[in-house]
Design a protein around this motif. Structure first.
Motif, mmCIF file in Angstrom:
data_model
loop_
_atom_site.group_PDB
_atom_site.id
_atom_site.type_symbol
_atom_site.label_atom_id
_atom_site.label_comp_id
_atom_site.label_asym_id
_atom_site.label_seq_id
_atom_site.Cartn_x
_atom_site.Cartn_y
_atom_site.Cartn_z
ATOM 1 N N TYR A 25 0.819 -1.220 0.000
ATOM 2 C CA TYR A 25 0.000 0.000 0.000
ATOM 3 C C TYR A 25 0.847 1.262 0.000
ATOM 4 O O TYR A 25 0.489 2.281 -0.571
ATOM 5 N N ARG A 26 1.988 1.199 0.656
ATOM 6 C CA ARG A 26 2.802 2.405 0.754
ATOM 7 C C ARG A 26 3.314 2.824 -0.620
ATOM 8 O O ARG A 26 3.350 4.012 -0.960
ATOM 9 N N ASN A 29 0.187 4.036 -2.735
ATOM 10 C CA ASN A 29 -0.289 5.366 -2.362
ATOM 11 C C ASN A 29 0.707 6.454 -2.761
ATOM 12 O O ASN A 29 0.316 7.555 -3.130
ATOM 13 N N ARG A 52 -4.478 -1.060 1.782
ATOM 14 C CA ARG A 52 -5.144 -0.135 2.707
ATOM 15 C C ARG A 52 -4.917 1.323 2.295
ATOM 16 O O ARG A 52 -4.011 1.619 1.527
ATOM 17 N N TYR A 53 -5.717 2.169 2.937
ATOM 18 C CA TYR A 53 -5.487 3.632 2.943
ATOM 19 C C TYR A 53 -5.552 4.286 1.576
ATOM 20 O O TYR A 53 -4.959 5.347 1.364
ATOM 21 N N ASP A 56 -6.296 8.061 1.451
ATOM 22 C CA ASP A 56 -6.079 8.562 2.819
ATOM 23 C C ASP A 56 -5.481 9.975 2.789
ATOM 24 O O ASP A 56 -4.415 10.191 2.225
ATOM 25 N N GLY A 57 -6.202 10.934 3.366
ATOM 26 C CA GLY A 57 -5.691 12.305 3.473
ATOM 27 C C GLY A 57 -5.648 13.061 2.147
ATOM 28 O O GLY A 57 -5.169 14.184 2.114
ATOM 29 N N SER A 72 -8.661 -1.780 4.225
ATOM 30 C CA SER A 72 -9.357 -0.942 5.204
ATOM 31 C C SER A 72 -8.974 0.532 5.071
ATOM 32 O O SER A 72 -7.975 0.881 4.453
ATOM 33 N N ASP A 73 -9.781 1.362 5.738
ATOM 34 C CA ASP A 73 -9.548 2.814 5.811
ATOM 35 C C ASP A 73 -9.483 3.464 4.430
ATOM 36 O O ASP A 73 -8.706 4.404 4.205
ATOM 37 N N ALA A 76 -9.868 7.450 4.299
ATOM 38 C CA ALA A 76 -9.732 8.003 5.649
ATOM 39 C C ALA A 76 -9.143 9.422 5.581
ATOM 40 O O ALA A 76 -8.273 9.693 4.750
#
Ligand code: SF4
Ligand code: SF4
Lengths: 268, 507
Positions: A25-26, A29, A52-53, A56-57, A72-73, A76
């Motif tokens: 995921y890192r 993203n 995930r994520y 995110d943000g 998940s998330d 977020a």
């Protein structure tokens, strides 16, 4: 109550395509951030499998289409973008989200809309436990969660503001409607416990035994129907549904009896 | 409500020979103790309302007032204390939970008072910090297992992997979480300003970031608590570090709620909830039911801020705190804040504040020990909190294993707080724990900043003196170095838990 600016349209043919197959995921993203930094406003993620994520943000005018099941998330802390998921989603969709739109074509796991402060989370199928827990509204920040199917226990727990809608339609992917519990109800148990703001609108009958003590059950009023009129067409459009039969209801409203549920707890 | 039958806690003594009937006390006491008696032409006192904040006493121009403990005469002996009897009286009247504020007011053992520090004599020289450099600078965050060195152009060595982000503070003392809402904006301004002046950090608590404090955000540790109040993308982006609040020493295991009466227009804007609505923080985070879930939130926050700042977790000191700390490190936290049983609060059920949790000294020693045993100590910084009253407490905490400490009650005392312990009434005469503009005006944020910064300066000087006396020139030399500590009057079990020897034992 006002609605925010419409979310950006879904990704079109000019979208940047990122192949998420096998990416952590890192890494995924960071690629999304890099694409946005390079000016992409429309992104398609192919081969997503549990990362995930996503979103995110992320902020601003941006549309992301997720092909595959995100982790998940999803979305977020997000403010602004639109995310369409062509499959199921996991837990925490729109967790502490500020604005934007997430549309999940299948089912979602637990706590979609957790502590959400603005924007919309639309789930075509069923959702798990504690849907919309502790959503809150302020000024023109008004969070909306609409679940097409059914939800499990503790929907709208601690809810402090915004709008939660449970429609009880046949499930995503053309499945029959899910069952929130063994009794086949739309809601699980303990709906709205600790609720002190906002409203839950349910399309169909509500069994008073599954509703928390601090919650009143009434037929939906004109203001509720007006709120539905603002968001249900967008929900239906996201999933290609005909809005008229959905709007026809009938809807029940669950709302808090007090905005100070624990006011008389202490010895002064 | 009918007049309470519970006898007053305080006696308000007015020396009529000194009183000039200026009515200052009538105007000043927010609790309505002093009233002007037209018939007598003099002030009279309703002592049942007095909370013992000493504001009138210190502001009476002729020093005519003194606030004294009311005589605590009961026929019963030690077991049935006055507070036990009074508590039952109030509960019999209301049927409610007893509220308390500030830290534990029971005679809980303060291990700090049983610890003594060392000094150099003859065999290694002590250092005079007035003339020689003495380093208090501290870095909060995670250290990598090893430093990767790569060779750049021309074979020049360079870092092979980026180092995790660290928070740099000039002294190992930070202001602990106190939200705008629980304390006044002027109190927040005072602390945030002092943190910037000294080069340390303040902590927003879970109330969001007020626009007036945004200029101080680069020195703010922002909290993400179970209520998620005010947690917006820019709140996370502006902060120096992020703290996930799981627990608080004054109320381990329970949530909290800011009563709707305190959610004023301005507080509502910061928390992003409507005016007058209760601000409820659930007991757990409903996205954290396990260490794996905690990891998920830690990384949700790291992803949201692109791994640019430390993300830590604050817990209350409880029985299995060491195992919990191990889990938190594995979950990816860059720091752990541990708050002991003497930690303060703006409001908590007294029964929980006074009886739940363990002293910070024991928690700190056991966490530091376990992390060392597991080879994880470098992966996380430890911040100790809960009842730090002096620079000696700070240094003892550091010797027991803390990287830095959080102070809150001490900081408020610097601003004028007299620890009357009625913060939850919202009528703090010192303008700290209140949102009443007539009261908050009493706290000038510039004066407050100077006083809070003075406290940090004074404690830092004292720490340097103590370090110099030990013959070391950096706080790093004392960190987790328990040889610098000895216990006095402690049992072997306590000494073993603290990992120290009894006073009189040699190195
Ligand atoms: S509450 Fe404070 S200001 Fe009021 S009488 Fe008591 S000590 Fe004085
Ligand atoms: S902050 Fe104010 S109300 Fe609270 S203990 Fe201090 S003086 Fe009393």
């Amino acid at each position: 109550m006002t609605t925010r600016a419409p979310a950006p349209a879904r990704p079109g043919p000019a979208a940047v395509v990122i192949d998420a197959t096998g990416l952590h995921y890192r890494v995924l993203n960071e690629r999304i951030h890099a694409a946005v930094a390079a000016g992409a406003r429309s992104i398609v993620l192919e081969g997503v499998c549990g990362q995930r994520y996503i979103g995110d943000g992320l902020e601003g005018d941006l549309a992301i289409e997720v092909r595959g099941v995100p982790g998940s998330d999803l979305g977020a802390f997000m403010r602004g973008p639109r995310i369409d998921v062509r499959a199921n989603a996991q837990d925490g969709v729109g967790n502490t989200m500020s604005d934007g739109l997430v549309a999940v074509h299948g089912d979602a796991g637990d706590i979609p809309g957790h502590s959400m402060r603005g924007g919309r989370v639309y789930i075509r199928g069923d959702a798990g436990y504690r849907v919309g827990i502790h959503m809150k509204a302020y000024g023109d920040e008004f969070p909306v969660v609409i679940v097409g199917g059914t939800v499990r226990d503790f929907v709208g727990e601690y809810m402090a503001g915004g709008l939660l809608v449970v429609l009880g339609l046949p499930g995503g992917h053309g499945r029959p409607p899910g069952r929130a519990n063994d009794a086949g109800r739309l809601l699980g148990d303990f709906a709205g416990t600790g609720m002190h703001g906002g409203a839950i609108l349910v399309r169909g009958a509500v069994d008073p035994r599954c509703v928390g003590r601090e919650v009143a059950i009434d037929p939906a009023g004109p203001a509720d129907l007006a709120a539905l009129g603002r968001f249900l067409p967008e929900f239906c459009a996201a999933f290609g549904l005909d809005a008229a039969p959905v709007m026809a209801g009938p809807f029940q409203r669950l709302s808090p009896r007090s905005n100070r549920p624990y006011g008389a707890l202490y010895a002064y | 409500m009918a007049r309470t039958r519970v006898a007053p806690d305080f006696a308000v003594r007015r020396d009529t020979a000194r009183c000039i009937n200026c009515k200052a006390c009538v105007r000043l006491c927010a609790n309505g103790v002093h009233v002007w008696d037209e018939v007598a032409g003099a002030p009279v006192a309703d002592e049942s309302k007095c909370v013992g904040c000493h504001f009138c006493e210190e502001h009476c121009p002729t020093r005519a007032l003194s606030i004294e403990r009311a005589p605590a005469e009961t026929t019963s002996g030690g077991h049935w204390t006055r507070s036990a009897i009074r508590g039952i009286g109030r509960q019999a009247e209301t049927g409610g939970i007893l509220l308390g504020a500030m830290g534990n007011d029971r005679p809980q053992m303060a291990y700090f008072d049983r610890l003594v520090l060392n000094a150099a004599q003859v065999t290694n020289p002590s250092i005079d910090p007035l003339r020689e450099p003495m380093e208090l600078k501290t870095f909060i965050g995670s250290r990598p297992d090893r430093i990767e060195i790569a060779r750049g152009a021309g074979g020049r060595p360079r870092l092979g992997a980026p180092l995790p982000p660290l928070l740099e503070i000039e002294t190992p003392i930070m202001f602990s979480a106190m939200s705008y809402g629980s304390i006044s904006l002027n109190a927040c301004r005072s602390l945030a300003g002092a943190a910037g002046e000294i080069g340390t950090c303040w902590n927003t608590g879970e109330g969001g970031l007020h626009p007036d404090l945004e200029s101080c955000a680069d020195r703010a540790i922002v909290q993400v608590a179970s209520g998620r109040f005010g947690v917006t993308p820019e709140y996370l982006a502006r902060a120096a570090a992020i703290e996930i609040k799981v627990g608080q020493g004054a109320k381990p295991g329970i949530g909290g709620h800011l009563p709707g009466g305190k959610v004023t227009e301005d507080v509502s804007r910061t928390r992003r909830i409507p005016v007058g609505s209760d601000a409820i923080s659930p007991a757990p985070h409903h996205d954290i039911y396990s260490i794996e879930d905690l990891k998920q939130l830690i990384f949700a926050l790291k992803e949201a801020t692109r791994y640019s700042k430390p993300v830590g977790v604050k817990i209350a000191a409880v029985h299995n705190v060491a195992s919990i700390a191990i889990g938190i490190v594995h979950a990816g936290a860059d720091f752990i804040a541990i708050d002991g049983i003497r930690g303060g609060t703006g409001a908590a059920p007294s029964v929980i504040r006074d009886h739940v949790g363990i002293p910070i000294e024991l928690a700190l020693a056991s966490v530091d020990q376990r992390l060392r045993e597991e080879g994880l100590r470098h992966r996380v910084s430890i911040i100790a909190a809960g009842g730090i009253r002096s620079s000696a407490d700070v240094l003892k905490a550091i010797a027991l294993g803390a990287d830095a400490v959080y102070i809150a009650t001490a900081a408020l005392v610097a601003l004028g707080c007299h620890v009357c312990r009625t913060c939850y009434l919202g009528k703090c005469n010192w303008g700290i724990a209140t949102q009443d503009p007539a009261l908050t005006r009493r706290l000038n944020p510039e004066v407050g900043q100077t006083r809070a910064a003075n406290l940090l300066r004074a404690w830092s000087h004292e720490i340097k003196e103590m370090l110099g006396g030990m013959g070391v020139n950096a706080i790093e030399s004392v960190r987790g170095n328990r040889d610098h500590l000895r216990g006095v009057g402690l049992s072997q079990v306590e000494l073993d838990l603290l990992g120290i020897k009894h006073a009189g034992s040699p190195w």
